[in-house]
Design a protein around this motif. Structure first.
Motif, PDB file in Angstrom:
ATOM      1  N   GLN A  32      81.116   6.849  53.296  1.00  0.00           N
ATOM      2  CA  GLN A  32      80.191   8.121  53.465  1.00  0.00           C
ATOM      3  C   GLN A  32      82.048   8.729  54.793  1.00  0.00           C
ATOM      4  OE1 GLN A  32      79.036  10.090  50.888  1.00  0.00           O
ATOM      5  NE2 GLN A  32      76.864   9.658  51.579  1.00  0.00           N
ATOM      6  N   ALA A  51      75.679  12.892  52.180  1.00  0.00           N
ATOM      7  CA  ALA A  51      75.368  12.607  53.670  1.00  0.00           C
ATOM      8  C   ALA A  51      74.362  12.835  54.327  1.00  0.00           C
ATOM      9  CB  ALA A  51      76.935  12.290  54.413  1.00  0.00           C
ATOM     10  N   LYS A  75      72.715  10.073  56.677  1.00  0.00           N
ATOM     11  CA  LYS A  75      73.412   9.489  56.565  1.00  0.00           C
ATOM     12  C   LYS A  75      73.534   9.473  57.852  1.00  0.00           C
ATOM     13  CE  LYS A  75      73.154   5.874  53.053  1.00  0.00           C
ATOM     14  NZ  LYS A  75      72.956   4.759  53.924  1.00  0.00           N
ATOM     15  N   THR A  76      73.375  10.813  58.208  1.00  0.00           N
ATOM     16  CA  THR A  76      73.124  11.740  59.940  1.00  0.00           C
ATOM     17  C   THR A  76      71.936  11.911  60.739  1.00  0.00           C
ATOM     18  OG1 THR A  76      72.323  14.072  59.073  1.00  0.00           O
ATOM     19  CG2 THR A  76      75.263  12.842  58.638  1.00  0.00           C
ATOM     20  N   ARG A  99      76.891   4.995  60.733  1.00  0.00           N
ATOM     21  CA  ARG A  99      75.519   4.851  59.466  1.00  0.00           C
ATOM     22  C   ARG A  99      75.576   4.928  58.660  1.00  0.00           C
ATOM     23  NH1 ARG A  99      70.449   8.563  60.825  1.00  0.00           N
ATOM     24  NH2 ARG A  99      69.890   8.416  63.005  1.00  0.00           N
ATOM     25  N   SER A 100      77.025   6.021  57.907  1.00  0.00           N
ATOM     26  CA  SER A 100      78.160   4.810  56.490  1.00  0.00           C
ATOM     27  C   SER A 100      79.018   5.306  57.028  1.00  0.00           C
ATOM     28  CB  SER A 100      76.887   5.823  55.882  1.00  0.00           C
ATOM     29  OG  SER A 100      78.230   5.622  54.928  1.00  0.00           O
ATOM     30  N   LYS A 104      71.227  11.880  52.655  1.00  0.00           N
ATOM     31  CA  LYS A 104      70.629  10.671  51.563  1.00  0.00           C
ATOM     32  C   LYS A 104      70.361  10.173  53.312  1.00  0.00           C
ATOM     33  CE  LYS A 104      73.615   9.734  48.310  1.00  0.00           C
ATOM     34  NZ  LYS A 104      74.737   8.391  47.424  1.00  0.00           N
ATOM     35  N   THR A 114      81.167  14.943  49.370  1.00  0.00           N
ATOM     36  CA  THR A 114      80.972  13.884  51.028  1.00  0.00           C
ATOM     37  C   THR A 114      79.599  14.273  51.870  1.00  0.00           C
ATOM     38  OG1 THR A 114      82.825  12.819  51.057  1.00  0.00           O
ATOM     39  CG2 THR A 114      81.562  12.582  52.296  1.00  0.00           C
ATOM     40  N   LYS A 145      67.603  16.400  56.624  1.00  0.00           N
ATOM     41  CA  LYS A 145      67.878  15.713  55.350  1.00  0.00           C
ATOM     42  C   LYS A 145      68.389  17.632  54.896  1.00  0.00           C
ATOM     43  CE  LYS A 145      66.376  11.489  53.642  1.00  0.00           C
ATOM     44  NZ  LYS A 145      65.650  10.644  52.390  1.00  0.00           N
ATOM     45  N   MET A 200      78.452  10.777  61.084  1.00  0.00           N
ATOM     46  CA  MET A 200      77.737  10.025  59.577  1.00  0.00           C
ATOM     47  C   MET A 200      78.509   8.253  60.129  1.00  0.00           C
ATOM     48  SD  MET A 200      79.987  11.566  56.805  1.00  0.00           S
ATOM     49  CE  MET A 200      79.937  13.612  57.606  1.00  0.00           C
TER      50      MET A 200
END
Length: 201
Positions: free
Chosen positions: A62, A136, A141-142, A58-59, A139, A132, A146, A55
């Motif tokens: 996070q 993540a 973010k990995t 991308r974030s 959303k 978290t 999903k 993650m």
């Protein structure tokens, strides 16, 4: 699982019933379980940095929150949670075998004074860590799809607890006692299984 491999006394209730499954555990077993858990939980925490890297690109927010959870897991999990629980089991069994009075009251006071503070902190960081991670994944973010949020520690722990439907058996009680470790096996195995999908992403 070394500690939990036993049959619960169904004539008892609450904490005493749970402890009754652990009466077979000798001092050497408790020591081995404490030592293995101490290093095992620490290694689990280090392995979480692999998820952190997923993650980080991308974030950053996070990833930062997840890293905070990892640090708390490593600091309070081994010696703040696991080892004191083994100490409490040793205390309960030793006092019971010695025929001491007010055994449960003494053990509960020990838990309140010496285990509860670090245990509370462990669960706070645990919630940060897993909240978290699930967020993540949901959303995107990995690199993982999903739906891979299901490969998280809470889901694996729930699966371990579901084994209780099979009744009061040694294997069931062992899995129940090792629910966090079972959760980690579920999570890491699932993420490794889905790794090619993530690499394709």
């Amino acid at each position: 699982m070394m500690i939990g491999w036993g049959i619960q006394d169904e004539t008892k209730k609450g904490l005493v019933r749970m402890f009754s499954a652990y009466r077979h555990a000798e001092n050497s077993t408790l020591f081995a379980a404490a030592l293995l858990g101490m290093f095992g939980i620490f290694l689990e925490g280090l392995f979480y940095f692999g998820i952190y890297r997923l993650m980080a690109e991308r974030s950053q927010k996070q990833a930062h929150n997840f890293r905070t959870g990892i640090i708390g897991y490593i600091v309070f999990g081994p010696c703040g949670f696991h080892v004191p629980i083994c100490m409490m089991l040793f205390l309960y069994r030793s006092l019971t075998e010695a025929g001491a009075e007010n055994v449960l009251e003494t053990v509960e006071q020990f838990a309140d004074y010496f285990i509860a503070p670090s245990l509370i902190l462990f669960w706070i960081f645990f919630l940060i860590l897993e909240g978290t991670q699930i967020s993540a994944f949901l959303k995107g973010k990995t690199p993982y799809p999903k739906r891979c949020f299901v490969f998280s520690l809470p889901v694996g722990m729930l699966i371990a607890k579901l084994f209780n439907i099979f009744g009061n058996h040694a294997f069931v009680n062992a899995i129940d006692c090792a629910w966090i470790s079972v959760g980690n096996i579920w999570m890491f195995a699932g993420l490794l299984f889905m790794m090619k999908k993530a690499q394709a992403e």
